[in-house]
Motif scaffolding. Structure first.
Motif, PDB file in Angstrom:
ATOM      1  N   ALA A   1     -15.924 -38.034 -46.232  1.00  0.00           N
ATOM      2  CA  ALA A   1     -15.574 -36.668 -45.827  1.00  0.00           C
ATOM      3  C   ALA A   1     -14.171 -36.302 -46.300  1.00  0.00           C
ATOM      4  CB  ALA A   1     -15.675 -36.537 -44.309  1.00  0.00           C
ATOM      5  N   LEU A   2     -13.228 -37.250 -46.205  1.00  0.00           N
ATOM      6  CA  LEU A   2     -11.870 -36.978 -46.669  1.00  0.00           C
ATOM      7  C   LEU A   2     -11.843 -36.812 -48.183  1.00  0.00           C
ATOM      8  CD1 LEU A   2      -8.864 -36.653 -46.129  1.00  0.00           C
ATOM      9  CD2 LEU A   2      -8.636 -39.153 -46.222  1.00  0.00           C
ATOM     10  N   ALA A   3     -12.596 -37.644 -48.897  1.00  0.00           N
ATOM     11  CA  ALA A   3     -12.651 -37.524 -50.359  1.00  0.00           C
ATOM     12  C   ALA A   3     -13.203 -36.166 -50.768  1.00  0.00           C
ATOM     13  CB  ALA A   3     -13.503 -38.654 -50.942  1.00  0.00           C
ATOM     14  N   ASP A   4     -14.249 -35.713 -50.087  1.00  0.00           N
ATOM     15  CA  ASP A   4     -14.850 -34.420 -50.417  1.00  0.00           C
ATOM     16  C   ASP A   4     -13.888 -33.274 -50.101  1.00  0.00           C
ATOM     17  OD1 ASP A   4     -17.123 -35.758 -51.207  1.00  0.00           O
ATOM     18  OD2 ASP A   4     -18.213 -35.413 -49.331  1.00  0.00           O
ATOM     19  N   ALA A   5     -13.231 -33.354 -48.940  1.00  0.00           N
ATOM     20  CA  ALA A   5     -12.308 -32.285 -48.547  1.00  0.00           C
ATOM     21  C   ALA A   5     -11.117 -32.212 -49.505  1.00  0.00           C
ATOM     22  CB  ALA A   5     -11.825 -32.518 -47.114  1.00  0.00           C
ATOM     23  N   MET A   6     -10.583 -33.369 -49.901  1.00  0.00           N
ATOM     24  CA  MET A   6      -9.452 -33.369 -50.823  1.00  0.00           C
ATOM     25  C   MET A   6      -9.878 -32.869 -52.197  1.00  0.00           C
ATOM     26  SD  MET A   6      -6.817 -36.493 -51.816  1.00  0.00           S
ATOM     27  CE  MET A   6      -5.934 -36.379 -50.261  1.00  0.00           C
ATOM     28  N   PHE A   7     -11.092 -33.200 -52.605  1.00  0.00           N
ATOM     29  CA  PHE A   7     -11.587 -32.739 -53.905  1.00  0.00           C
ATOM     30  C   PHE A   7     -11.681 -31.214 -53.937  1.00  0.00           C
ATOM     31  CE2 PHE A   7     -15.314 -32.009 -56.806  1.00  0.00           C
ATOM     32  CZ  PHE A   7     -14.618 -32.244 -57.984  1.00  0.00           C
ATOM     33  N   ILE A   8     -12.118 -30.614 -52.828  1.00  0.00           N
ATOM     34  CA  ILE A   8     -12.201 -29.158 -52.752  1.00  0.00           C
ATOM     35  C   ILE A   8     -10.815 -28.543 -52.887  1.00  0.00           C
ATOM     36  CG2 ILE A   8     -12.724 -27.228 -51.207  1.00  0.00           C
ATOM     37  CD1 ILE A   8     -15.045 -28.907 -50.113  1.00  0.00           C
ATOM     38  N   VAL A   9      -9.838 -29.119 -52.183  1.00  0.00           N
ATOM     39  CA  VAL A   9      -8.473 -28.593 -52.264  1.00  0.00           C
ATOM     40  C   VAL A   9      -7.913 -28.757 -53.678  1.00  0.00           C
ATOM     41  CG1 VAL A   9      -6.114 -28.888 -51.421  1.00  0.00           C
ATOM     42  CG2 VAL A   9      -8.020 -28.987 -49.823  1.00  0.00           C
ATOM     43  N   VAL A  10      -8.157 -29.915 -54.287  1.00  0.00           N
ATOM     44  CA  VAL A  10      -7.633 -30.184 -55.628  1.00  0.00           C
ATOM     45  C   VAL A  10      -8.142 -29.148 -56.633  1.00  0.00           C
ATOM     46  CG1 VAL A  10      -7.823 -31.778 -57.583  1.00  0.00           C
ATOM     47  CG2 VAL A  10      -7.183 -32.644 -55.337  1.00  0.00           C
TER      48      VAL A  10
ATOM     49  N   TRP B   1     -14.208 -45.286 -50.858  1.00  0.00           N
ATOM     50  CA  TRP B   1     -12.752 -45.409 -51.004  1.00  0.00           C
ATOM     51  C   TRP B   1     -12.330 -45.286 -52.461  1.00  0.00           C
ATOM     52  CZ3 TRP B   1      -9.155 -45.069 -47.396  1.00  0.00           C
ATOM     53  CH2 TRP B   1      -7.834 -45.364 -47.754  1.00  0.00           C
ATOM     54  N   SER B   2     -13.133 -45.811 -53.372  1.00  0.00           N
ATOM     55  CA  SER B   2     -12.819 -45.684 -54.795  1.00  0.00           C
ATOM     56  C   SER B   2     -12.808 -44.212 -55.219  1.00  0.00           C
ATOM     57  CB  SER B   2     -13.843 -46.460 -55.631  1.00  0.00           C
ATOM     58  OG  SER B   2     -13.777 -47.841 -55.356  1.00  0.00           O
ATOM     59  N   VAL B   3     -13.771 -43.447 -54.696  1.00  0.00           N
ATOM     60  CA  VAL B   3     -13.801 -42.014 -54.985  1.00  0.00           C
ATOM     61  C   VAL B   3     -12.556 -41.331 -54.419  1.00  0.00           C
ATOM     62  CG1 VAL B   3     -15.038 -39.854 -54.561  1.00  0.00           C
ATOM     63  CG2 VAL B   3     -16.319 -41.937 -55.090  1.00  0.00           C
ATOM     64  N   LEU B   4     -12.188 -41.699 -53.207  1.00  0.00           N
ATOM     65  CA  LEU B   4     -11.015 -41.101 -52.572  1.00  0.00           C
ATOM     66  C   LEU B   4      -9.749 -41.386 -53.368  1.00  0.00           C
ATOM     67  CD1 LEU B   4      -9.702 -39.602 -50.221  1.00  0.00           C
ATOM     68  CD2 LEU B   4      -9.701 -41.744 -48.925  1.00  0.00           C
ATOM     69  N   GLU B   5      -9.598 -42.608 -53.874  1.00  0.00           N
ATOM     70  CA  GLU B   5      -8.419 -42.936 -54.673  1.00  0.00           C
ATOM     71  C   GLU B   5      -8.406 -42.153 -55.985  1.00  0.00           C
ATOM     72  OE1 GLU B   5      -8.505 -47.220 -55.068  1.00  0.00           O
ATOM     73  OE2 GLU B   5      -7.031 -47.423 -53.455  1.00  0.00           O
ATOM     74  N   ARG B   6      -9.577 -41.930 -56.574  1.00  0.00           N
ATOM     75  CA  ARG B   6      -9.630 -41.149 -57.815  1.00  0.00           C
ATOM     76  C   ARG B   6      -9.226 -39.694 -57.552  1.00  0.00           C
ATOM     77  NH1 ARG B   6     -11.547 -41.959 -63.095  1.00  0.00           N
ATOM     78  NH2 ARG B   6     -11.028 -40.060 -64.219  1.00  0.00           N
ATOM     79  N   VAL B   7      -9.682 -39.132 -56.449  1.00  0.00           N
ATOM     80  CA  VAL B   7      -9.319 -37.761 -56.102  1.00  0.00           C
ATOM     81  C   VAL B   7      -7.822 -37.665 -55.803  1.00  0.00           C
ATOM     82  CG1 VAL B   7      -9.712 -35.886 -54.462  1.00  0.00           C
ATOM     83  CG2 VAL B   7     -11.641 -37.233 -55.275  1.00  0.00           C
ATOM     84  N   LEU B   8      -7.270 -38.712 -55.195  1.00  0.00           N
ATOM     85  CA  LEU B   8      -5.825 -38.739 -54.950  1.00  0.00           C
ATOM     86  C   LEU B   8      -5.066 -38.670 -56.270  1.00  0.00           C
ATOM     87  CD1 LEU B   8      -3.325 -39.100 -53.164  1.00  0.00           C
ATOM     88  CD2 LEU B   8      -3.721 -41.581 -53.245  1.00  0.00           C
ATOM     89  N   GLY B   9      -5.545 -39.387 -57.277  1.00  0.00           N
ATOM     90  CA  GLY B   9      -4.906 -39.319 -58.587  1.00  0.00           C
ATOM     91  C   GLY B   9      -4.967 -37.921 -59.184  1.00  0.00           C
ATOM     92  N   MET B  10      -6.080 -37.225 -58.963  1.00  0.00           N
ATOM     93  CA  MET B  10      -6.198 -35.844 -59.437  1.00  0.00           C
ATOM     94  C   MET B  10      -5.189 -34.948 -58.731  1.00  0.00           C
ATOM     95  SD  MET B  10     -10.384 -35.590 -59.486  1.00  0.00           S
ATOM     96  CE  MET B  10     -10.365 -33.846 -59.896  1.00  0.00           C
ATOM     97  N   ALA B  11      -5.032 -35.147 -57.417  1.00  0.00           N
ATOM     98  CA  ALA B  11      -4.072 -34.347 -56.663  1.00  0.00           C
ATOM     99  C   ALA B  11      -2.648 -34.574 -57.165  1.00  0.00           C
ATOM    100  CB  ALA B  11      -4.171 -34.685 -55.175  1.00  0.00           C
ATOM    101  N   LEU B  12      -2.324 -35.818 -57.472  1.00  0.00           N
ATOM    102  CA  LEU B  12      -0.982 -36.130 -57.982  1.00  0.00           C
ATOM    103  C   LEU B  12      -0.734 -35.443 -59.322  1.00  0.00           C
ATOM    104  CD1 LEU B  12      -0.763 -39.933 -57.095  1.00  0.00           C
ATOM    105  CD2 LEU B  12       0.681 -38.118 -56.174  1.00  0.00           C
ATOM    106  N   SER B  13      -1.727 -35.458 -60.206  1.00  0.00           N
ATOM    107  CA  SER B  13      -1.532 -34.850 -61.524  1.00  0.00           C
ATOM    108  C   SER B  13      -1.332 -33.347 -61.409  1.00  0.00           C
ATOM    109  CB  SER B  13      -2.722 -35.166 -62.431  1.00  0.00           C
ATOM    110  OG  SER B  13      -3.892 -34.495 -61.998  1.00  0.00           O
ATOM    111  N   ARG B  14      -2.063 -32.701 -60.515  1.00  0.00           N
ATOM    112  CA  ARG B  14      -1.933 -31.243 -60.402  1.00  0.00           C
ATOM    113  C   ARG B  14      -0.629 -30.845 -59.715  1.00  0.00           C
ATOM    114  NH1 ARG B  14      -7.805 -28.313 -60.302  1.00  0.00           N
ATOM    115  NH2 ARG B  14      -8.833 -29.793 -61.703  1.00  0.00           N
ATOM    116  N   LEU B  15      -0.217 -31.621 -58.727  1.00  0.00           N
ATOM    117  CA  LEU B  15       1.063 -31.315 -58.093  1.00  0.00           C
ATOM    118  C   LEU B  15       2.222 -31.583 -59.050  1.00  0.00           C
ATOM    119  CD1 LEU B  15       0.489 -32.718 -54.502  1.00  0.00           C
ATOM    120  CD2 LEU B  15       0.795 -30.335 -55.116  1.00  0.00           C
TER     121      LEU B  15
END
Length: 239
Positions: free
Chosen positions: A191-200, A65-79
């Motif tokens: 799996a969600l963290a990995d998938a979001m990281f690929i999209v980011v 979950w910590s990894v997923l939250e970090r990837v979410l932060g990356m998605a926010l910065s790029r958007l």
């Protein structure tokens, strides 16, 4: 639940399990003050705690979950079209509800304000679906991580975190959790963290170096006072 001194004291965790079934209106004789009341050394005895396999699985849920939250932060910065590192100053301390709300807002901006010229529509659709999965998994994660679990080698059993009546307790038995349940939750979060990281990684990234240089050239400087514009006599004499 008796406070009769002739009975051995009831452990605190057992009292917590029996609380929904306690009726106070019939306690006409309040318990007398006891001298030398025994202090329990721990809330859960070692034999009542989850075993190492369960604890390891719960740890996987937490770290994934910590990894997923970090990837979410990356998605926010790029958007938001902002360099990732300084964006953490804004996203890190926002709770998850606000982060997901910001993600929805940014997706809407890219669809309407920027006319999908910066980020392709298919990526925005994927991120929208990921938000739904995020919502589903966070409830599962919160239940696993923030619940007091009682058990050993078998399934874990939850200790209710909020007060309920006896009728509600009977209609909604305490949650049970197997090792496989926890493992599946950890796998789904990873799996969600990995998938979001690929999209980011497919989203445009703002390069912090040229970005800072460009902004520095556009910065408006405050006018200097007359005194600050005068040459320093000490520096003039040294020259």
């Amino acid at each position: 639940m008796s406070d009769d001194p002739s009975f051995p004291p009831i452990p605190a965790v057992i009292k917590a399990m029996l609380q929904p079934f306690r009726e106070l209106m019939h306690d006409h004789n309040p318990p007398a003050q006891k001298e030398g009341r025994r202090i329990e050394e721990t809330f859960l005895k070692p034999f009542m705690r989850p075993d190492n396999e369960h604890l390891q699985a719960i740890g996987r849920v937490t770290t994934a979950w910590s990894v997923l939250e970090r990837v979410l932060g990356m998605a926010l910065s790029r958007l938001a079209m902002t360099p990732e590192f300084p964006a953490l100053a804004l996203t890190k301390d926002l709770n998850l509800d606000y982060q997901l709300k910001a993600l929805r807002t940014l997706i809407a901006l890219h669809r309407e304000r920027y006319r999908i010229q910066v980020i392709p529509a298919e990526y925005l659709e994927i991120l929208t679906n990921m938000i739904k999965e995020f919502d589903r998994l966070r409830h599962r994660r919160n239940s696993i991580v923030h619940t007091v679990w009682i058990g050993g080698a078998g399934d874990l059993h939850s200790l209710r975190s909020r007060p309920v009546t006896a009728s509600v307790s009977i209609a909604n038995p305490q949650e049970s959790l197997s090792l496989e349940d926890i493992t599946r939750a950890a796998d789904a979060i990873q799996a969600l963290a990995d998938a979001m990281f690929i999209v980011v990684q497919c989203l445009p990234e703002v390069d912090e170096g040229p970005h800072v240089k460009s902004l520095a050239q556009q910065a408006i400087r405050l006018p200097q006072s007359e005194e600050s514009e005068r040459p320093d006599p000490d520096q003039s004499s040294q020259g």
